[in-house]
Motif scaffolding. Structure first.
Motif, short mmCIF file in Angstrom:
data_model
loop_
_atom_site.label_atom_id
_atom_site.label_comp_id
_atom_site.label_asym_id
_atom_site.label_seq_id
_atom_site.Cartn_x
_atom_site.Cartn_y
_atom_site.Cartn_z
N LEU A 102 0.83 -1.20 0.00
CA LEU A 102 0.00 0.00 0.00
C LEU A 102 0.87 1.26 0.00
O LEU A 102 0.59 2.21 -0.73
CB LEU A 102 -0.94 0.01 1.20
CG LEU A 102 -1.84 1.25 1.32
CD1 LEU A 102 -2.79 1.33 0.14
CD2 LEU A 102 -2.61 1.22 2.63
N ALA A 103 1.91 1.26 0.79
CA ALA A 103 2.80 2.43 0.84
C ALA A 103 3.44 2.69 -0.52
O ALA A 103 3.53 3.84 -0.97
CB ALA A 103 3.88 2.22 1.90
N ALA A 104 3.87 1.63 -1.21
CA ALA A 104 4.47 1.79 -2.54
C ALA A 104 3.45 2.33 -3.55
O ALA A 104 3.77 3.21 -4.35
CB ALA A 104 5.04 0.46 -3.02
N VAL A 105 2.23 1.81 -3.50
CA VAL A 105 1.20 2.26 -4.44
C VAL A 105 0.82 3.72 -4.15
O VAL A 105 0.67 4.53 -5.08
CB VAL A 105 -0.03 1.33 -4.39
CG1 VAL A 105 -1.21 1.91 -5.14
CG2 VAL A 105 0.33 -0.04 -4.94
N VAL A 106 0.67 4.05 -2.88
CA VAL A 106 0.34 5.44 -2.52
C VAL A 106 1.47 6.37 -2.96
O VAL A 106 1.21 7.46 -3.50
CB VAL A 106 0.06 5.56 -1.00
CG1 VAL A 106 0.05 7.01 -0.55
CG2 VAL A 106 -1.26 4.89 -0.66
N ALA A 107 2.71 5.96 -2.78
CA ALA A 107 3.85 6.79 -3.22
C ALA A 107 3.83 6.98 -4.74
O ALA A 107 4.06 8.09 -5.24
CB ALA A 107 5.17 6.16 -2.77
N ALA A 108 3.54 5.91 -5.47
CA ALA A 108 3.49 6.01 -6.94
C ALA A 108 2.38 6.95 -7.38
O ALA A 108 2.58 7.81 -8.25
CB ALA A 108 3.31 4.62 -7.55
N PHE A 109 1.19 6.80 -6.80
CA PHE A 109 0.08 7.68 -7.16
C PHE A 109 0.35 9.12 -6.73
O PHE A 109 -0.04 10.06 -7.42
CB PHE A 109 -1.24 7.16 -6.58
CG PHE A 109 -1.95 6.20 -7.50
CD1 PHE A 109 -2.93 6.63 -8.36
CD2 PHE A 109 -1.62 4.86 -7.50
CE1 PHE A 109 -3.58 5.75 -9.22
CE2 PHE A 109 -2.25 3.97 -8.33
CZ PHE A 109 -3.24 4.41 -9.21
N ALA A 110 1.01 9.30 -5.60
CA ALA A 110 1.36 10.66 -5.16
C ALA A 110 2.32 11.30 -6.15
O ALA A 110 2.18 12.48 -6.48
CB ALA A 110 1.97 10.62 -3.76
N TYR A 111 3.29 10.54 -6.62
CA TYR A 111 4.24 11.08 -7.60
C TYR A 111 3.53 11.45 -8.89
O TYR A 111 3.71 12.54 -9.42
CB TYR A 111 5.36 10.07 -7.88
CG TYR A 111 6.34 10.59 -8.91
CD1 TYR A 111 7.34 11.48 -8.54
CD2 TYR A 111 6.24 10.22 -10.24
CE1 TYR A 111 8.22 11.99 -9.48
CE2 TYR A 111 7.11 10.72 -11.19
CZ TYR A 111 8.10 11.60 -10.80
OH TYR A 111 8.97 12.12 -11.74
N VAL A 112 2.70 10.54 -9.40
CA VAL A 112 1.99 10.82 -10.65
C VAL A 112 0.99 11.96 -10.44
O VAL A 112 0.74 12.75 -11.35
CB VAL A 112 1.29 9.54 -11.18
CG1 VAL A 112 0.41 9.85 -12.37
CG2 VAL A 112 2.32 8.50 -11.56
N GLY A 113 0.43 12.07 -9.23
CA GLY A 113 -0.46 13.19 -8.94
C GLY A 113 0.27 14.51 -8.90
O GLY A 113 -0.27 15.55 -9.28
N ALA A 114 1.53 14.50 -8.47
CA ALA A 114 2.31 15.73 -8.36
C ALA A 114 2.98 16.12 -9.68
O ALA A 114 3.14 17.30 -9.97
CB ALA A 114 3.38 15.58 -7.28
N VAL A 115 3.36 15.13 -10.48
CA VAL A 115 4.05 15.40 -11.75
C VAL A 115 3.06 15.09 -12.87
O VAL A 115 2.84 13.94 -13.23
CB VAL A 115 5.33 14.54 -11.88
CG1 VAL A 115 6.04 14.84 -13.19
CG2 VAL A 115 6.26 14.79 -10.70
N ASP A 116 2.47 16.13 -13.41
CA ASP A 116 1.38 16.01 -14.38
C ASP A 116 1.84 15.37 -15.69
O ASP A 116 2.67 15.92 -16.40
CB ASP A 116 0.80 17.40 -14.65
CG ASP A 116 -0.48 17.37 -15.43
OD1 ASP A 116 -0.89 16.29 -15.90
OD2 ASP A 116 -1.09 18.44 -15.59
N PRO A 117 1.25 14.21 -16.05
CA PRO A 117 1.62 13.58 -17.33
C PRO A 117 1.03 14.30 -18.54
O PRO A 117 1.38 13.98 -19.67
CB PRO A 117 1.05 12.15 -17.20
CG PRO A 117 0.01 12.24 -16.16
CD PRO A 117 0.36 13.37 -15.26
N ASN A 118 0.14 15.25 -18.31
CA ASN A 118 -0.43 16.02 -19.42
C ASN A 118 0.56 17.06 -19.94
O ASN A 118 0.36 17.61 -21.02
CB ASN A 118 -1.73 16.70 -18.98
CG ASN A 118 -2.79 15.68 -18.65
OD1 ASN A 118 -3.14 14.85 -19.47
ND2 ASN A 118 -3.29 15.72 -17.43
N GLU A 119 1.59 17.35 -19.17
CA GLU A 119 2.63 18.28 -19.62
C GLU A 119 3.77 17.48 -20.24
O GLU A 119 4.32 16.59 -19.61
CB GLU A 119 3.15 19.09 -18.42
CG GLU A 119 2.12 20.00 -17.80
CD GLU A 119 2.67 20.73 -16.60
OE1 GLU A 119 3.91 20.80 -16.43
OE2 GLU A 119 1.85 21.24 -15.82
#
Length: 154
Positions: free
Chosen positions: A35-52
């Motif tokens: 869970l910690a790894a998945v939350v960290a991955a989603f937090a990173y993707v949430g912070a670094v916008d893939p639309n840019e």
């Protein structure tokens, strides 16, 4: 002097766990670490916008052929999930959202079983399940690249 006895009849260690069986914190290490790894991955993707452009590599299949692969839009979908926008997430990659939901269900079942001290072996898919998943990915890929399936393309 006799040793304390646990609820299942085995001797109890200082931590309260029956000897030979891990305690609750040890049983929950793997699910909570996952869970910690998945939350960290989603937090990173949430912070670094893939639309840019420039933050993530481009899909090689899309770049070379113009065809959307089954994962195209997955990062944008994860970004929308991280920001709490399920409608945008489904629009970016509906199959990815279904995968996130399936992961959440399997993780919850795993955690409950681990907390109760039950065997935690995950699903054991057979060949027919892998073929069905491959077929689903193939159909999803073909449909999202056809004009009538434009609603499934990112």
């Amino acid at each position: 002097m006799s040793e304390p006895v646990g609820p299942v009849g085995g001797p109890v260690s200082v931590t309260g766990a029956v000897r030979g069986r891990p305690g609750p914190l040890r049983r929950l290490r793997a699910p909570l670490g996952t869970l910690a790894a998945v939350v960290a991955a989603f937090a990173y993707v949430g912070a670094v916008d893939p639309n840019e452009p420039g933050h993530y590599p481009v899909c090689p299949l899309l770049h070379l052929t113009g065809i959307y692969c089954p994962a195209c839009g997955g990062l944008r979908s994860a970004h929308a999930v991280a920001l709490g926008d399920p409608v945008t997430a489904a629009g970016a990659n509906l199959l990815a959202v279904a995968g996130y939901a399936a992961f959440a269900l399997f993780w919850a079942a795993w955690t409950v079983r681990a907390a109760r001290g039950l065997p935690t072996a995950g699903p054991r898919p057979r060949a027919v399940h892998w073929w069905a998943l491959g077929g689903l990915l193939l159909v999803f890929t073909v449909v999202r690249n056809l004009p009538f399936g434009a609603g499934l393309s990112p």
